[in-house]
Write an enzyme that holds these catalytic residues in place. Structure first.
Site, mmCIF file in Angstrom:
data_model
loop_
_atom_site.group_PDB
_atom_site.id
_atom_site.type_symbol
_atom_site.label_atom_id
_atom_site.label_comp_id
_atom_site.label_asym_id
_atom_site.label_seq_id
_atom_site.Cartn_x
_atom_site.Cartn_y
_atom_site.Cartn_z
ATOM 1 N N CYS A 52 0.837 -1.204 0.000
ATOM 2 C CA CYS A 52 0.000 0.000 0.000
ATOM 3 C C CYS A 52 0.870 1.252 0.000
ATOM 4 O O CYS A 52 1.779 1.393 0.820
ATOM 5 C CB CYS A 52 -0.925 -0.006 1.213
ATOM 6 S SG CYS A 52 -1.807 1.547 1.465
ATOM 7 N N CYS A 55 0.288 3.270 3.601
ATOM 8 C CA CYS A 55 0.588 2.753 4.940
ATOM 9 C C CYS A 55 1.853 3.389 5.504
ATOM 10 O O CYS A 55 2.764 3.758 4.739
ATOM 11 C CB CYS A 55 0.735 1.226 4.894
ATOM 12 S SG CYS A 55 -0.833 0.328 4.887
ATOM 13 N N HIS A 116 -4.629 0.228 7.801
ATOM 14 C CA HIS A 116 -5.105 0.068 6.430
ATOM 15 C C HIS A 116 -6.581 -0.321 6.374
ATOM 16 O O HIS A 116 -7.262 -0.060 5.378
ATOM 17 C CB HIS A 116 -4.251 -1.020 5.751
ATOM 18 C CG HIS A 116 -4.520 -1.219 4.301
ATOM 19 N ND1 HIS A 116 -4.059 -0.351 3.327
ATOM 20 C CD2 HIS A 116 -5.207 -2.201 3.650
ATOM 21 C CE1 HIS A 116 -4.430 -0.801 2.142
ATOM 22 N NE2 HIS A 116 -5.134 -1.907 2.310
ATOM 23 N N ASN A 156 -13.541 10.044 -1.765
ATOM 24 C CA ASN A 156 -14.129 8.997 -2.593
ATOM 25 C C ASN A 156 -13.872 7.676 -1.894
ATOM 26 O O ASN A 156 -12.728 7.248 -1.774
ATOM 27 C CB ASN A 156 -13.502 8.969 -3.994
ATOM 28 C CG ASN A 156 -13.823 10.213 -4.796
ATOM 29 O OD1 ASN A 156 -14.908 10.771 -4.665
ATOM 30 N ND2 ASN A 156 -12.890 10.650 -5.613
ATOM 31 N N SER A 164 -8.682 4.633 -5.764
ATOM 32 C CA SER A 164 -7.617 3.741 -6.225
ATOM 33 C C SER A 164 -6.899 3.018 -5.096
ATOM 34 O O SER A 164 -6.053 2.157 -5.353
ATOM 35 C CB SER A 164 -6.589 4.538 -7.046
ATOM 36 O OG SER A 164 -6.005 5.563 -6.251
ATOM 37 N N HIS A 167 -6.951 2.307 1.621
ATOM 38 C CA HIS A 167 -6.472 2.881 2.878
ATOM 39 C C HIS A 167 -7.269 4.154 3.154
ATOM 40 O O HIS A 167 -7.457 4.982 2.271
ATOM 41 C CB HIS A 167 -4.976 3.201 2.793
ATOM 42 C CG HIS A 167 -4.338 3.458 4.124
ATOM 43 N ND1 HIS A 167 -3.430 2.600 4.702
ATOM 44 C CD2 HIS A 167 -4.497 4.477 5.006
ATOM 45 C CE1 HIS A 167 -3.047 3.077 5.874
ATOM 46 N NE2 HIS A 167 -3.687 4.226 6.079
ATOM 47 N N HIS A 169 -8.510 7.582 3.457
ATOM 48 C CA HIS A 169 -7.931 8.873 3.113
ATOM 49 C C HIS A 169 -8.932 9.724 2.348
ATOM 50 O O HIS A 169 -9.966 9.241 1.899
ATOM 51 C CB HIS A 169 -6.667 8.694 2.267
ATOM 52 C CG HIS A 169 -6.928 8.253 0.856
ATOM 53 N ND1 HIS A 169 -7.309 6.960 0.531
ATOM 54 C CD2 HIS A 169 -6.903 8.938 -0.319
ATOM 55 C CE1 HIS A 169 -7.473 6.864 -0.771
ATOM 56 N NE2 HIS A 169 -7.248 8.046 -1.318
ATOM 57 N N GLN A 171 -9.019 13.677 -0.198
ATOM 58 C CA GLN A 171 -8.206 14.613 -0.959
ATOM 59 C C GLN A 171 -8.660 16.045 -0.695
ATOM 60 O O GLN A 171 -9.800 16.286 -0.306
ATOM 61 C CB GLN A 171 -8.297 14.315 -2.461
ATOM 62 C CG GLN A 171 -7.787 12.937 -2.841
ATOM 63 C CD GLN A 171 -7.760 12.743 -4.341
ATOM 64 O OE1 GLN A 171 -7.132 13.517 -5.066
ATOM 65 N NE2 GLN A 171 -8.440 11.710 -4.820
#
Length: 372
Positions: A52, A55, A116, A156, A164, A167, A169, A171
């Site tokens: 990943c 990570c 993760h 997203n 994509s 994990h 997260h 933006q």
């Protein structure tokens, strides 16, 4: 005499934020489905994935190494959609139909947690508060840069939404222009403030009416049988809006007072924010017993108040949009195609029916039920 039944008869609903209509067709909910199905979103992942890019301690795709972070961590996107240096001026267009505008800015990635396998729905409320603190920090940092006019925080979640990497997260894209959708919302806030008298709800700047203060106040007074509220606490309400396009769309907003941005939240409001965000993301996962896909975005003042040019942008009322695609199960999604692309959005399940289904979902995550 036949009376209009909003739970059966087709009708249109108006979205005052975007000035658009949506067609509601509740009689179509029993339509058979033989179309495309999706792969279920994985509900359980390893706590650490050596492959990943997000990570702790791993090498990202751009070659940088992540630090051994133990709380939310922000870094510049290795593949940004915007460039931080000034864009050269484009040539004068040969016709007004060929307008072109240069844009610059920055793209950041905010990792929620070192593990993760944890999404917002699986984080403790205290950990979500740390994520909110990181959002406030990046909003203020980017929003106070001289070339930035707008900061968009969005997540997203799930491959179905183009994510994509699983994990946890989100933006943050910061731009030198105000994008079309938030610009439209701002215009709606201003028009409402200038033209609608106050009606007993919290008010915006100058003691004028606020579109979302009024809307939240009305929803909190709605009869329970028609309620679109999914969850609420002492400061925030999460509901399926009257004008929802996506089947289980949620609008999350403060209702006690007018709040322009996350920077303006008081400590108790931040804690309440984290609490209701935890609840609605758990309800989402519990609806179809899966890791529920969605796109989430925070709409607020384009940039922090420190950088304001007067007070007019304070008419913005902080709110979060959740737009999940799943419709009937973990594998059947809504498609925005055909009439919806060429004419106007359409939905089958009414917002009231969707809200009731979400409301009935437990506040305890389905993966944790076996531990109770």
């Amino acid at each position: 005499m036949t009376y209009f039944d909003p739970n059966f008869h087709p009708h249109r609903r108006f979205n005052p934020l975007t000035n658009e209509y949506i067609l509601v067709s509740p009689h179509r909910t029993k339509r058979p489905w033989l179309g495309q199905t999706e792969q279920p979103q994985p509900a359980e992942l390893p706590q650490y994935d050596p492959t990943c890019y997000l990570c702790p301690g791993n090498i990202r795709s751009g070659g940088e190494q992540n630090p051994p972070y133990d709380k939310p961590f922000t870094f510049k996107n290795d593949f940004p959609a915007l460039l931080s240096y000034p864009t050269p001026s484009p040539p004068t267009p040969t016709h007004s139909l060929f307008e072109i505008q240069p844009v610059e800015g920055a793209c950041d990635v905010v990792i929620f947690h070192p593990r993760h396998d944890l999404t917002l729905a699986r984080l403790d409320v205290s950990e979500i508060e740390l994520v909110l603190e990181e959002w406030i920090k990046i909003y203020e940092t980017r929003g106070n840069q001289p070339n930035i006019k707008y900061v968009q925080i969005f997540e997203n979640k799930g491959s179905m939404m183009g994510c994509s990497n699983p994990h946890p997260h989100c933006q943050v894209w910061s731009t030198s222009t105000v994008p079309s959708i938030p610009a439209t919302e701002m215009a709606s806030f201003i028009q409402y403030s200038n033209n609608v008298p106050t009606k007993g709800a919290p008010v915006g700047p100058g003691g004028r009416a606020c579109l979302l203060c009024d809307y939240a106040n009305l929803e909190m007074k709605e009869e329970s049988s028609q309620s679109r509220i999914v969850s609420f606490n002492e400061h925030w309400v999460a509901l399926v809006p009257w004008w929802a396009i996506w089947p289980f769309e949620i609008l999350m907003l403060p209702y006690r007072r007018h709040i322009p941005s996350i920077s303006d939240l008081e400590a108790v409001e931040r804690a309440a924010f984290a609490s209701i965000l935890s609840k609605i993301t758990k309800k989402y996962d519990n609806l179809f017993s899966c890791s529920f896909a969605y796109s989430m975005g925070i709409h607020q003042r384009p940039v922090p108040g420190v950088k304001r040019q007067g007070e007019k942008e304070d008419v913005a009322h902080l709110h979060l949009h959740f737009t999940p695609p799943l419709l009937r199960s973990a594998t059947i999604r809504k498609f925005l195609v055909g009439f919806e692309l060429m004419a106007e959005p359409q939905r089958d399940l009414t917002p009231e029916q969707a809200a009731q289904r979400l409301k009935e979902c437990s506040d305890v995550h389905f993966l944790d039920l076996s531990d109770i």
